[in-house]
Write an enzyme that holds these catalytic residues in place. Structure first.
Site, PDB file in Angstrom:
ATOM      1  N   ALA A  73       0.844  -1.193   0.000  1.00 50.97           N
ATOM      2  CA  ALA A  73       0.000   0.000   0.000  1.00 50.97           C
ATOM      3  C   ALA A  73       0.887   1.254   0.000  1.00 50.97           C
ATOM      4  O   ALA A  73       2.083   1.164   0.255  1.00 50.97           O
ATOM      5  CB  ALA A  73      -0.898  -0.008   1.239  1.00 50.97           C
ATOM      6  N   GLN A  75       1.156   3.449   2.174  1.00 49.37           N
ATOM      7  CA  GLN A  75       1.783   3.597   3.496  1.00 49.37           C
ATOM      8  C   GLN A  75       2.387   2.277   3.994  1.00 49.37           C
ATOM      9  O   GLN A  75       2.384   2.001   5.195  1.00 49.37           O
ATOM     10  CB  GLN A  75       0.769   4.149   4.491  1.00 49.37           C
ATOM     11  CG  GLN A  75       0.513   5.633   4.323  1.00 49.37           C
ATOM     12  CD  GLN A  75       1.793   6.465   4.516  1.00 49.37           C
ATOM     13  OE1 GLN A  75       2.624   6.171   5.350  1.00 49.37           O
ATOM     14  NE2 GLN A  75       1.941   7.517   3.708  1.00 49.37           N
ATOM     15  N   SER A  76       2.919   1.483   3.082  1.00 46.01           N
ATOM     16  CA  SER A  76       3.486   0.193   3.474  1.00 46.01           C
ATOM     17  C   SER A  76       4.749   0.350   4.322  1.00 46.01           C
ATOM     18  O   SER A  76       5.725   0.981   3.898  1.00 46.01           O
ATOM     19  CB  SER A  76       3.818  -0.612   2.214  1.00 46.01           C
ATOM     20  OG  SER A  76       4.668  -1.695   2.519  1.00 46.01           O
ATOM     21  N   ASN A  77       4.731  -0.266   5.497  1.00 44.12           N
ATOM     22  CA  ASN A  77       5.933  -0.306   6.349  1.00 44.12           C
ATOM     23  C   ASN A  77       6.963  -1.260   5.763  1.00 44.12           C
ATOM     24  O   ASN A  77       8.162  -1.044   5.886  1.00 44.12           O
ATOM     25  CB  ASN A  77       5.568  -0.801   7.751  1.00 44.12           C
ATOM     26  CG  ASN A  77       4.542   0.100   8.405  1.00 44.12           C
ATOM     27  OD1 ASN A  77       4.804   1.280   8.615  1.00 44.12           O
ATOM     28  ND2 ASN A  77       3.374  -0.446   8.705  1.00 44.12           N
ATOM     29  N   CYS A  79       7.489  -1.835   2.559  1.00 40.78           N
ATOM     30  CA  CYS A  79       8.188  -1.177   1.452  1.00 40.78           C
ATOM     31  C   CYS A  79       9.223  -0.178   1.977  1.00 40.78           C
ATOM     32  O   CYS A  79      10.335  -0.099   1.456  1.00 40.78           O
ATOM     33  CB  CYS A  79       7.188  -0.483   0.519  1.00 40.78           C
ATOM     34  SG  CYS A  79       6.225  -1.677  -0.448  1.00 40.78           S
TER      35      CYS A  79
END
Ligand SMILES: *Cc1c(COP(=O)(O)O)cnc(C)c1O
Length: 327
Positions: A73, A75-77, A79
């Protein structure tokens, strides 16, 4: 039990600390709640994905890849931590993110850009569905990308959480403590699978309780994907036990309005932990999981003298993007 050895690179600070939530436990009059601080792994603001990446990136380097690709997403942690790991190792990082380019870069996405990641926007697809397409393009450009699935959840990533339980085992011995229950957020399944496997492999003997986070099940029921990942990881690491649904506790009653949508459950949990313990949790994962734990405590699911370990999996940067923290 001996399992297969995998090569690992150092990307974080381990072991992560365990502390008791004293004021909160007193407030509830038992059970005693402890917290394992994987928000403090240290990799560009930390989180549970650091553990998976120590094995995934080692695998990429061993196989001479020049770049990394993964997805999630906006706001992917996962990534964000992957972009940091790639920067540390001098690898090019491609992130396949759901949505479209936001007007303002905030939270995890701001950090992705700062870390030099190359972003590919994929609209409604927020679980890396378009990775294969983009990999084809990168190969045509002469690149050799190492593919990390959504959430870093494949058997190599899961191995990071099997080793997290090895780390926990040593802490349990030093602290002379046993936890009846271990509770955490469960979303792409890597954390959950590794904790279940490590609990058995390292003879920890806790009840393992995953709180389901993501309501969307376009690729079929999450429990089925979780069992597949658990079994492929069991086989991969050499443990070889075959698990069934009965071996997994996945609590689905805290999904609320869906992935990333903050409600009273998350809001109250975030406020309570901040005000009683000075510890921050995130709106998407740990806020929901801790909210679930508070609900279970309220419903007297645990005995007064039991000890519970809440595994803080990180996610703090998303706090800064959340408009619903104060109702
Ligand atoms: C990814 C993530 C989780 C879930 O872990 P999975 O291994 O994907 O199930 C939980 N909390 C945070 C903060 C995360 O970033």
């Amino acid at each position: 039990m001996e399992i297969k050895k995998l090569s690992r690179i150092n990307l974080g600070f381990f072991p992560t600390p365990i502390t008791e939530l004293k004021r909160l436990s007193d407030y509830f009059g038992g059970p005693r709640v402890y917290i394992k601080r994987d928000d403090l792994t240290g990799l560009a603001l930390g989180g549970n994905k650091t553990r998976k990446l120590e094995f995934l990136i080692a695998d990429a380097l061993n196989n001479n890849h020049d770049s990394i690709i993964t997805g999630g997403a906006e706001q992917s942690n996962h990534c964000r931590q992957t972009a940091a790991a790639a920067a540390i190792c001098g690898l090019e990082c491609h992130l396949v993110l759901g949505g479209g380019e936001p007007v303002e870069a905030t939270g995890n996405y701001l950090i992705d850009k700062l870390l030099g990641a190359k972003i590919h926007w994929t609209g409604e697809f927020r679980k890396g569905e378009k990775i294969p397409e983009i990999v084809e393009k990168l190969r045509l450009q002469g690149k050799n990308p190492y593919i990390i699935p959504y959430g870093g959840s494949n058997p190599v990533g899961v191995y990071g959480f099997i080793e997290a339980m090895n780390e926990l085992k040593q802490q349990l011995i030093t602290m002379k403590i046993h936890f009846e229950h271990i509770i955490f957020a469960s979303s792409s399944g890597g954390t959950h699978s590794g904790i279940i496997l490590g609990n058995e492999i390292y003879n920890i003997g806790s009840n393992i309780i995953g709180i389901d986070i993501d309501k969307a099940e376009d690729e079929g029921p999450y429990i089925d994907r979780l069992i597949n990942l658990l079994n492929s990881s069991s086989n991969f690491c050499g443990y070889n036990k075959i698990f069934s649904k009965d071996d997994i506790v996945l609590r689905k009653e805290y999904l609320g309005e869906g992935y990333g949508i903050v409600g009273d459950l998350e809001r109250n949990a975030i406020h309570l932990l901040a005000s009683k313990e000075g510890i921050l949790i995130d709106p998407v994962y740990t806020g929901r999981a801790f909210g679930g734990l508070l609900d279970m405590i309220g419903k007297k699911e645990f005995l007064r003298n039991e000890k519970i370990l809440f595994w803080h999996s990180g996610g703090i940067p998303a706090l800064f993007t959340e408009k619903k923290i104060f109702n």
